[in-house]
Scaffold this motif. Sequence first.
Motif, PDB file in Angstrom:
ATOM      1  N   ASN A  10       0.812  -1.221   0.000  1.00 51.66           N
ATOM      2  CA  ASN A  10       0.000   0.000   0.000  1.00 51.66           C
ATOM      3  C   ASN A  10       0.845   1.271   0.000  1.00 51.66           C
ATOM      4  OD1 ASN A  10      -2.248  -1.551   0.005  1.00 51.66           O
ATOM      5  ND2 ASN A  10      -2.948  -0.993   2.028  1.00 51.66           N
ATOM      6  N   GLU A  11       2.103   1.168   0.342  1.00 47.51           N
ATOM      7  CA  GLU A  11       2.949   2.368   0.382  1.00 47.51           C
ATOM      8  C   GLU A  11       3.635   2.636  -0.952  1.00 47.51           C
ATOM      9  OE1 GLU A  11       5.495   2.805   3.724  1.00 47.51           O
ATOM     10  OE2 GLU A  11       3.955   2.136   5.108  1.00 47.51           O
ATOM     11  N   CYS A  12       4.313   1.637  -1.498  1.00 45.85           N
ATOM     12  CA  CYS A  12       5.063   1.860  -2.744  1.00 45.85           C
ATOM     13  C   CYS A  12       4.343   1.327  -3.983  1.00 45.85           C
ATOM     14  CB  CYS A  12       6.450   1.250  -2.655  1.00 45.85           C
ATOM     15  SG  CYS A  12       6.454  -0.541  -2.566  1.00 45.85           S
ATOM     16  N   LYS A  13       3.237   0.607  -3.788  1.00 49.44           N
ATOM     17  CA  LYS A  13       2.394   0.077  -4.871  1.00 49.44           C
ATOM     18  C   LYS A  13       3.081  -0.991  -5.725  1.00 49.44           C
ATOM     19  CE  LYS A  13      -0.699   3.173  -3.762  1.00 49.44           C
ATOM     20  NZ  LYS A  13      -1.433   2.903  -2.567  1.00 49.44           N
ATOM     21  N   GLN A  14       4.130  -1.593  -5.202  1.00 45.93           N
ATOM     22  CA  GLN A  14       4.798  -2.682  -5.906  1.00 45.93           C
ATOM     23  C   GLN A  14       4.073  -3.992  -5.639  1.00 45.93           C
ATOM     24  OE1 GLN A  14       7.655  -2.732  -7.881  1.00 45.93           O
ATOM     25  NE2 GLN A  14       7.624  -0.499  -7.846  1.00 45.93           N
ATOM     26  N   ARG A  15       4.015  -4.848  -6.633  1.00 45.23           N
ATOM     27  CA  ARG A  15       3.395  -6.170  -6.474  1.00 45.23           C
ATOM     28  C   ARG A  15       4.485  -7.147  -6.058  1.00 45.23           C
ATOM     29  NH1 ARG A  15      -0.993  -6.323 -11.402  1.00 45.23           N
ATOM     30  NH2 ARG A  15      -2.106  -4.493 -10.686  1.00 45.23           N
ATOM     31  N   ASN A  16       4.385  -7.644  -4.814  1.00 45.56           N
ATOM     32  CA  ASN A  16       5.471  -8.413  -4.228  1.00 45.56           C
ATOM     33  C   ASN A  16       5.194  -9.889  -4.058  1.00 45.56           C
ATOM     34  OD1 ASN A  16       6.881  -6.018  -3.890  1.00 45.56           O
ATOM     35  ND2 ASN A  16       5.911  -5.632  -1.939  1.00 45.56           N
ATOM     36  N   MET A  32      -2.921  -8.237   4.459  1.00 45.44           N
ATOM     37  CA  MET A  32      -1.923  -8.866   5.331  1.00 45.44           C
ATOM     38  C   MET A  32      -0.758  -7.917   5.547  1.00 45.44           C
ATOM     39  SD  MET A  32      -1.362 -12.528   3.590  1.00 45.44           S
ATOM     40  CE  MET A  32      -2.467 -13.876   3.829  1.00 45.44           C
ATOM     41  N   ASN A  33      -0.147  -8.034   6.707  1.00 46.65           N
ATOM     42  CA  ASN A  33       1.103  -7.323   6.947  1.00 46.65           C
ATOM     43  C   ASN A  33       2.242  -8.226   6.498  1.00 46.65           C
ATOM     44  OD1 ASN A  33       0.452  -4.792   8.037  1.00 46.65           O
ATOM     45  ND2 ASN A  33      -0.148  -5.774   9.948  1.00 46.65           N
ATOM     46  N   LYS A  34       2.976  -7.770   5.477  1.00 40.75           N
ATOM     47  CA  LYS A  34       4.065  -8.546   4.907  1.00 40.75           C
ATOM     48  C   LYS A  34       5.283  -7.630   4.773  1.00 40.75           C
ATOM     49  CE  LYS A  34       3.230 -12.040   2.685  1.00 40.75           C
ATOM     50  NZ  LYS A  34       3.385 -13.411   3.187  1.00 40.75           N
ATOM     51  N   HIS A  42       7.954  -3.816   7.162  1.00 38.76           N
ATOM     52  CA  HIS A  42       6.668  -4.489   7.116  1.00 38.76           C
ATOM     53  C   HIS A  42       5.572  -3.460   6.843  1.00 38.76           C
ATOM     54  CE1 HIS A  42       8.834  -7.804   8.972  1.00 38.76           C
ATOM     55  NE2 HIS A  42       7.837  -8.558   8.541  1.00 38.76           N
ATOM     56  N   THR A  43       4.776  -3.743   5.821  1.00 40.17           N
ATOM     57  CA  THR A  43       3.695  -2.841   5.442  1.00 40.17           C
ATOM     58  C   THR A  43       2.439  -3.654   5.163  1.00 40.17           C
ATOM     59  OG1 THR A  43       4.334  -2.945   3.130  1.00 40.17           O
ATOM     60  CG2 THR A  43       5.227  -1.117   4.424  1.00 40.17           C
ATOM     61  N   LEU A  44       1.336  -2.967   5.050  1.00 36.24           N
ATOM     62  CA  LEU A  44       0.074  -3.603   4.710  1.00 36.24           C
ATOM     63  C   LEU A  44       0.062  -3.910   3.221  1.00 36.24           C
ATOM     64  CD1 LEU A  44      -2.676  -4.444   5.947  1.00 36.24           C
ATOM     65  CD2 LEU A  44      -3.539  -2.259   5.094  1.00 36.24           C
ATOM     66  N   HIS A  45      -0.283  -5.161   2.882  1.00 33.87           N
ATOM     67  CA  HIS A  45      -0.412  -5.592   1.501  1.00 33.87           C
ATOM     68  C   HIS A  45      -1.863  -5.983   1.259  1.00 33.87           C
ATOM     69  CE1 HIS A  45       3.901  -5.734   1.646  1.00 33.87           C
ATOM     70  NE2 HIS A  45       3.961  -6.064   0.367  1.00 33.87           N
ATOM     71  N   THR A  46      -2.408  -5.537   0.130  1.00 33.25           N
ATOM     72  CA  THR A  46      -3.787  -5.863  -0.213  1.00 33.25           C
ATOM     73  C   THR A  46      -3.824  -6.639  -1.518  1.00 33.25           C
ATOM     74  OG1 THR A  46      -4.077  -3.735  -1.288  1.00 33.25           O
ATOM     75  CG2 THR A  46      -4.851  -3.917   0.975  1.00 33.25           C
ATOM     76  N   GLU A  47      -4.927  -7.311  -1.711  1.00 33.83           N
ATOM     77  CA  GLU A  47      -5.106  -8.152  -2.889  1.00 33.83           C
ATOM     78  C   GLU A  47      -5.368  -7.294  -4.134  1.00 33.83           C
ATOM     79  OE1 GLU A  47      -8.680 -10.932  -4.554  1.00 33.83           O
ATOM     80  OE2 GLU A  47      -8.386 -10.836  -2.400  1.00 33.83           O
ATOM     81  N   THR A  48      -4.751  -7.673  -5.245  1.00 35.38           N
ATOM     82  CA  THR A  48      -5.023  -7.061  -6.550  1.00 35.38           C
ATOM     83  C   THR A  48      -5.324  -8.171  -7.538  1.00 35.38           C
ATOM     84  OG1 THR A  48      -2.728  -7.119  -7.200  1.00 35.38           O
ATOM     85  CG2 THR A  48      -3.508  -5.095  -6.156  1.00 35.38           C
ATOM     86  N   LYS A  49      -5.753  -7.814  -8.706  1.00 34.83           N
ATOM     87  CA  LYS A  49      -6.021  -8.815  -9.735  1.00 34.83           C
ATOM     88  C   LYS A  49      -4.879  -8.878 -10.718  1.00 34.83           C
ATOM     89  CE  LYS A  49     -10.015 -10.149  -8.406  1.00 34.83           C
ATOM     90  NZ  LYS A  49     -10.246 -11.448  -7.907  1.00 34.83           N
TER      91      LYS A  49
END
Length: 49
Positions: A10-16, A32-34, A42-49
Motif C-alpha cells: 500500500n505504500e510503494c504500490k509494488q506487487r510483491n 496482510m502485513n508482509k 513491514h507494510t500492509l499488503h492488499t489483494e489485486t487482480k
Amino acid sequence: MRVKVTMRCNECKQRNYNTMKNKKNSPDKLEMNKHCPFCKKHTLHTETK
C-alpha cells in the motif's frame, strides 16, 4: 474454488507476493502485513487482480 491472487504494497504500490485464497470462505479482499523488499519494512499488503 481456490484462486491465485497477487498482493500489492500500500505504500510503494509494488506487487510483491502471490498467494492462493478460497473465494467461498473469504469473498472480500485479503489484507496482510508482509515485508516489502522495496520499502525495506513491514507494510500492509492488499489483494489485486
